[in-house]
Each structure stands twice: as structure tokens, then as C-alpha cells.
Design a protein around this motif. Structure first.
Motif, PDB file in Angstrom:
ATOM      1  N   MET A   1       0.804  -1.224   0.123  1.00  0.00           N
ATOM      2  CA  MET A   1      -0.048   0.017  -0.080  1.00  0.00           C
ATOM      3  C   MET A   1       0.643   1.303   0.011  1.00  0.00           C
ATOM      4  SD  MET A   1      -2.807   1.228   2.708  1.00  0.00           S
ATOM      5  CE  MET A   1      -4.125   0.311   2.554  1.00  0.00           C
ATOM      6  N   CYS A   2       0.529   2.199  -0.547  1.00  0.00           N
ATOM      7  CA  CYS A   2       1.164   3.713  -0.871  1.00  0.00           C
ATOM      8  C   CYS A   2       0.148   4.475  -0.242  1.00  0.00           C
ATOM      9  CB  CYS A   2       1.581   3.951  -2.128  1.00  0.00           C
ATOM     10  SG  CYS A   2       2.846   2.919  -2.746  1.00  0.00           S
ATOM     11  N   THR A   3       0.730   5.416   0.703  1.00  0.00           N
ATOM     12  CA  THR A   3      -0.209   6.329   1.426  1.00  0.00           C
ATOM     13  C   THR A   3       0.578   7.621   0.966  1.00  0.00           C
ATOM     14  OG1 THR A   3       0.929   6.150   3.277  1.00  0.00           O
ATOM     15  CG2 THR A   3      -1.010   4.879   3.005  1.00  0.00           C
ATOM     16  N   TYR A   4      -0.290   9.006   0.935  1.00  0.00           N
ATOM     17  CA  TYR A   4      -0.153  10.340   0.778  1.00  0.00           C
ATOM     18  C   TYR A   4      -1.251  11.127   1.135  1.00  0.00           C
ATOM     19  CZ  TYR A   4       1.798  14.802  -0.672  1.00  0.00           C
ATOM     20  OH  TYR A   4       1.948  16.257  -0.591  1.00  0.00           O
ATOM     21  N   ASN A   5      -1.351  11.963   2.404  1.00  0.00           N
ATOM     22  CA  ASN A   5      -2.334  12.641   2.762  1.00  0.00           C
ATOM     23  C   ASN A   5      -3.528  11.775   2.807  1.00  0.00           C
ATOM     24  OD1 ASN A   5      -0.646  14.653   3.675  1.00  0.00           O
ATOM     25  ND2 ASN A   5      -0.888  15.936   1.964  1.00  0.00           N
ATOM     26  N   GLY A   6      -3.746  10.614   3.161  1.00  0.00           N
ATOM     27  CA  GLY A   6      -5.005   9.823   2.756  1.00  0.00           C
ATOM     28  C   GLY A   6      -5.988   9.496   4.090  1.00  0.00           C
ATOM     29  N   GLY A   7      -5.632  10.274   5.150  1.00  0.00           N
ATOM     30  CA  GLY A   7      -6.567  10.088   6.327  1.00  0.00           C
ATOM     31  C   GLY A   7      -7.923   9.961   6.395  1.00  0.00           C
TER      32      GLY A   7
ATOM     33  N   LEU B   1      -8.460   6.365   4.981  1.00  0.00           N
ATOM     34  CA  LEU B   1      -7.668   5.084   5.341  1.00  0.00           C
ATOM     35  C   LEU B   1      -8.055   4.259   6.224  1.00  0.00           C
ATOM     36  CD1 LEU B   1      -4.730   3.992   4.722  1.00  0.00           C
ATOM     37  CD2 LEU B   1      -3.974   5.557   6.473  1.00  0.00           C
ATOM     38  N   LYS B   2      -8.729   4.683   7.229  1.00  0.00           N
ATOM     39  CA  LYS B   2      -9.400   3.501   8.043  1.00  0.00           C
ATOM     40  C   LYS B   2     -10.359   2.504   7.461  1.00  0.00           C
ATOM     41  CE  LYS B   2      -9.082   6.567  12.263  1.00  0.00           C
ATOM     42  NZ  LYS B   2     -10.000   7.188  13.376  1.00  0.00           N
ATOM     43  N   GLU B   3     -11.206   3.040   6.559  1.00  0.00           N
ATOM     44  CA  GLU B   3     -12.198   2.128   5.907  1.00  0.00           C
ATOM     45  C   GLU B   3     -11.268   1.276   5.170  1.00  0.00           C
ATOM     46  OE1 GLU B   3     -16.114   3.808   4.358  1.00  0.00           O
ATOM     47  OE2 GLU B   3     -14.590   5.508   4.122  1.00  0.00           O
TER      48      GLU B   3
ATOM     49  N   ASP C   1      -1.017  15.359   6.877  1.00  0.00           N
ATOM     50  CA  ASP C   1      -2.442  15.226   7.561  1.00  0.00           C
ATOM     51  C   ASP C   1      -1.942  14.090   8.651  1.00  0.00           C
ATOM     52  OD1 ASP C   1      -2.210  12.895   6.158  1.00  0.00           O
ATOM     53  OD2 ASP C   1      -4.366  13.050   5.233  1.00  0.00           O
ATOM     54  N   ASN C   2      -3.239  13.363   8.994  1.00  0.00           N
ATOM     55  CA  ASN C   2      -3.287  12.538  10.080  1.00  0.00           C
ATOM     56  C   ASN C   2      -2.911  11.017   9.538  1.00  0.00           C
ATOM     57  OD1 ASN C   2      -5.655  12.367   8.822  1.00  0.00           O
ATOM     58  ND2 ASN C   2      -6.906  11.769  10.587  1.00  0.00           N
ATOM     59  N   THR C   3      -2.402  10.972   8.391  1.00  0.00           N
ATOM     60  CA  THR C   3      -2.282   9.481   7.870  1.00  0.00           C
ATOM     61  C   THR C   3      -1.278   8.658   8.814  1.00  0.00           C
ATOM     62  OG1 THR C   3      -2.694  10.219   5.506  1.00  0.00           O
ATOM     63  CG2 THR C   3      -1.004   8.332   5.924  1.00  0.00           C
ATOM     64  N   ILE C   4      -0.128   9.320   9.022  1.00  0.00           N
ATOM     65  CA  ILE C   4       0.948   8.652   9.957  1.00  0.00           C
ATOM     66  C   ILE C   4       0.303   8.095  11.238  1.00  0.00           C
ATOM     67  CG2 ILE C   4       3.184   8.543  10.874  1.00  0.00           C
ATOM     68  CD1 ILE C   4       3.291   8.341   7.882  1.00  0.00           C
ATOM     69  N   GLU C   5      -0.330   9.267  11.867  1.00  0.00           N
ATOM     70  CA  GLU C   5      -0.913   8.814  13.186  1.00  0.00           C
ATOM     71  C   GLU C   5      -1.901   7.509  13.171  1.00  0.00           C
ATOM     72  OE1 GLU C   5      -3.932  10.784  16.426  1.00  0.00           O
ATOM     73  OE2 GLU C   5      -3.132  12.039  14.668  1.00  0.00           O
ATOM     74  N   ILE C   6      -2.650   7.757  12.069  1.00  0.00           N
ATOM     75  CA  ILE C   6      -3.645   6.405  12.004  1.00  0.00           C
ATOM     76  C   ILE C   6      -2.739   5.183  11.647  1.00  0.00           C
ATOM     77  CG2 ILE C   6      -5.365   5.379  10.048  1.00  0.00           C
ATOM     78  CD1 ILE C   6      -6.420   8.375   9.781  1.00  0.00           C
ATOM     79  N   ILE C   7      -1.800   5.232  10.835  1.00  0.00           N
ATOM     80  CA  ILE C   7      -1.276   3.919  10.520  1.00  0.00           C
ATOM     81  C   ILE C   7      -0.497   3.326  11.848  1.00  0.00           C
ATOM     82  CG2 ILE C   7       0.486   3.171   9.161  1.00  0.00           C
ATOM     83  CD1 ILE C   7       0.199   4.983   7.000  1.00  0.00           C
TER      84      ILE C   7
ATOM     85  N   GLN D   1      -4.989   3.944  -1.227  1.00  0.00           N
ATOM     86  CA  GLN D   1      -5.506   4.099   0.385  1.00  0.00           C
ATOM     87  C   GLN D   1      -6.710   4.472   0.563  1.00  0.00           C
ATOM     88  OE1 GLN D   1      -3.148   7.773   0.831  1.00  0.00           O
ATOM     89  NE2 GLN D   1      -4.183   9.179  -0.676  1.00  0.00           N
ATOM     90  N   ASP D   2      -7.454   4.801  -0.615  1.00  0.00           N
ATOM     91  CA  ASP D   2      -8.787   5.112  -0.232  1.00  0.00           C
ATOM     92  C   ASP D   2     -10.144   4.268  -1.077  1.00  0.00           C
ATOM     93  OD1 ASP D   2      -8.236   5.370  -3.193  1.00  0.00           O
ATOM     94  OD2 ASP D   2      -8.811   7.756  -3.200  1.00  0.00           O
ATOM     95  N   ASP D   3      -9.761   3.075  -1.283  1.00  0.00           N
ATOM     96  CA  ASP D   3     -10.784   2.027  -1.823  1.00  0.00           C
ATOM     97  C   ASP D   3     -11.228   1.189  -0.554  1.00  0.00           C
ATOM     98  OD1 ASP D   3     -10.398   2.970  -4.547  1.00  0.00           O
ATOM     99  OD2 ASP D   3      -8.715   1.497  -4.680  1.00  0.00           O
ATOM    100  N   ILE D   4     -12.229   0.497  -0.904  1.00  0.00           N
ATOM    101  CA  ILE D   4     -12.438  -0.705   0.053  1.00  0.00           C
ATOM    102  C   ILE D   4     -12.738  -2.025  -0.662  1.00  0.00           C
ATOM    103  CG2 ILE D   4     -14.520  -1.479   1.396  1.00  0.00           C
ATOM    104  CD1 ILE D   4     -15.470   1.447   1.680  1.00  0.00           C
ATOM    105  N   TRP D   5     -12.105  -3.101   0.021  1.00  0.00           N
ATOM    106  CA  TRP D   5     -12.200  -4.184  -0.429  1.00  0.00           C
ATOM    107  C   TRP D   5     -13.329  -5.295  -0.105  1.00  0.00           C
ATOM    108  CZ3 TRP D   5      -6.189  -6.426  -0.192  1.00  0.00           C
ATOM    109  CH2 TRP D   5      -5.481  -5.861  -1.101  1.00  0.00           C
TER     110      TRP D   5
END
Length: 321
Positions: free
Chosen positions: A10-16, A19-21, A45-51, A93-97
Motif C-alpha cells: 500500500m502507498c499513502t499520501y495525505n489519505g487520512g 484510510l481507516k475504511e 495530515d493524520n495519515t501517519i498517526e492512523i497507521i 489508500q482510499d478504496d474498500i475491498w
């Protein structure tokens, strides 16, 4: 089968915001032997905090933070390179499986190097539509079908999984390739075979501005329309040149696809000066069911003509529509 480790790159960039979903949908998969490799490209943003919150709870989530911004293609390259699984699935980072995505992939991949599915479109608020990303307007392809990826693509990166043995052939991802997914699909379908699941297994988030940009043509004047179309055609030609020039370097291509690439490069390198390339048209017509397999049967001749046009022909078409 549960002994096989699946790595999720997974790659993330300002995806807070979403991201949780996405993380929840991966964690809750029916197939449990997974690791999630997350490469963050400098989120503010809060991406790193969430991860970090998730990684404390789930030891199979591993975070890597880039010192400099790599861009999404090279960030996926890094994430893939860190995967240790027998299989590697890519995740945005923003889809749902769907909960059975990995289990279905593992059950159906067989001897193929890569498996993928269609995706179901949802909007920015998570409202799920009845529309798929590729079908029914296009086709999914399978087998040893590399010609289908010369000018178009149906293998979206967020819907694919491939065998670990493919890593040595796809990395490093070439600098000038337009997208990592078309490169992976082309290599996999050149070296071996690929397949797909009939069920669409990913909910793909499409934002309002994306839909607007594809449906509305807000030209201020004919001159604006002319300049916009010209710039679009030139960019498309450049992208084709970049991709085909990279594909051409692969040693394991058959003579038919080498011929198509060679004549296509001759055409697009002279794109600005030409009207129509009849030689390329004849070659593409001969192989139309392979080169344009992703397109519906009735539209294949239309795309052959479009590819064979030079810039001057595209410009003339503006006056006839």
C-alpha cells in the motif's frame, strides 16, 4: 493454502480521510495470512498517526516513511520491493475491498502469474453505484495477451495480485512508464498468462471532480477547444512513445508484437507532421482482435483509425464534428 503469505503493498499520501475504511477492509479479509507493507510519501495530515495506531494493534502492518517524495509509481516500487509474501496484492489508500477478495484471488490464480478483477465505482462519500470500472463498456482479458496492453489497459493496480516470482522482472519500474499497473500487466502477460475473476472485488472511489472532467467539456471558445485537443493529442502520443519504447526493450517478445511496436513508434515519432499512416492501419487491422481485445468488437475499427491518425488528421476532425 493458508500457509501462503500474501503481502499487501500500500502507498499513502495525505489519505487520512478514507484510510481507516481501507485498512479495516484488508484486515477483515477472510484470508488471514497477510502482511501489509505501507510506504508513506511524506503525508502532512493524520495519515501517519492512523497507521501507527493500527500497527500497534496489528503486528503484520509495517510502516515505512520516505525521506523524500517519490511519487506514486516509485513509491509502489519501493513498497513491492519490501514485500516478503508468496503473492503481492496492491492497494490504494482510499478504496474498500470485498471481504473475500484475497481468498478468491488465491483460489483462482492457478498457474497464472497475475490475477485481477473489475472494480465497482463508488463516490467520495462511499455511495456504491451499479457501474463497474471496465465492464460493460470494455472487456477484461486473460491468457498470454500482451498485445492488448500496447495502447490501453484494463488491469487497474488496485485490483491485481501477482506471484512473487514476477518481482525480479517488473522491478525497477521504468522511469518513463505512464503507470505501474500497465507495466506489470504487460510483463506478466508477456512472460506467462494472466487471468481475472468474474466478480468485481474492489470498491473504487471516484471523486466528483474526476467525473466532471470526463463528462464536461467547458471550452471557452473554439480556439480554447483547439488548443486543449491539440495538447491532449500530443500528450497521448508522448505517453504511447514512452510506453512502447520501454516495451520494445524486452527480449522475450514475439516477432508479431515487435512489428506492431516498431511501426507504431515510427508513426508516433512523426505524429506532429502526419495525417494518416496506412501501413500502421493495415498492421493494426490484421491484429485487431488481440491489440484491441479490451475494446468491444464494434469499436475496434474506430480505435484502429484513431491510432493511425496523425496530429493533422485530429485537427481536421475538429472542423467536421
Amino acid at each position: 493454502m493458508n500457509e501462503k503469505l500474501i503481502s499487501v503493498a500500500m502507498c499513502t499520501y495525505n489519505g487520512g480521510k478514507y484510510l481507516k475504511e481501507q485498512l479495516d477492509s484488508i484486515i477483515n479479509q477472510t484470508y488471514k495470512n497477510i502482511e501489509i507493507i505501507i510506504c508513506d510519501d511524506g503525508s502532512t495530515d493524520n495519515t501517519i498517526e492512523i497507521i501507527k495506531t493500527y500497527s500497534k494493534k496489528y503486528s503484520f502492518i509495517k510502516l515505512f516513511q520516505n525521506e523524500t517524495n517519490l511519487g506514486f509509481v516509485k513509491n509502489f516500487e519501493k513498497s513491492i520491493s519490501l514485500c516478503e509474501g508468496d503473492y503481492i496484492a496492491l492497494a490504494d489508500q482510499d478504496d474498500i475491498w470485498k471481504v473475500n477478495k484475497l481468498e478468491a484471488f488465491l483460489c483462482e490464480i492457478g498457474d497464472n502469474l497475475l490475477i485481477y478483477s473489475d472494480a465497482i465505482i463508488m463516490d467520495g462519500e462511499g455511495t456504491i453505484s451499479n457501474n463497474e470500472l471496465i465492464r460493460p463498456k470494455g472487456n477484461l482479458v486473460k491468457g498470454r495477451c500482451n498485445k492488448a496492453f500496447l495502447f490501453t489497459n484494463c488491469v487497474s493496480g488496485n485490483t491485481l495480485m501477482f506471484k512473487n516470482e514476477l518481482i525480479k522482472d517488473i522491478l525497477p519500474i521504468p522511469e518513463k512508464i505512464t503507470y505501474h499497473d500497465i507495466w506489470i500487466a504487460f510483463v506478466a502477460s508477456s512472460l506467462g498468462t494472466i487471468t481475472f475473476t468474474q466478480e468485481a472485488l474492489t470498491y473504487y472511489r471516484r471523486y466528483a471532480e474526476q467525473i466532471t472532467s470526463t463528462r464536461e467539456k467547458n471550452y471557452k471558445s473554439f480556439i480554447d477547444r483547439f488548443q486543449t485537443k491539440k495538447a491532449s493529442n500530443l500528450k497521448s502520443a508522448k505517453d504511447i512513445i514512452d510506453n512502447l519504447s520501454i516495451f520494445e526493450t524486452l527480449e522475450y517478445l514475439d516477432k508479431d508484437i515487435k512489428l506492431i511496436i516498431k511501426e507504431s513508434l515510427i508513426h508516433f515519432n512523426d505524429f506532429s507532421n502526419s495525417y494518416f499512416n496506412y501501413k500502421l492501419f493495415k498492421i493494426l487491422k490484421k491484429y485487431k482482435d488481440e491489440v484491441f481485445a479490451i475494446k468491444k468488437d464494434k469499436k475496434r475499427l474506430k480505435y484502429i483509425r484513431r491510432i493511425s491518425y496523425g496530429l493533422k488528421a485530429h485537427i481536421i476532425s475538429l472542423f467536421t464534428i
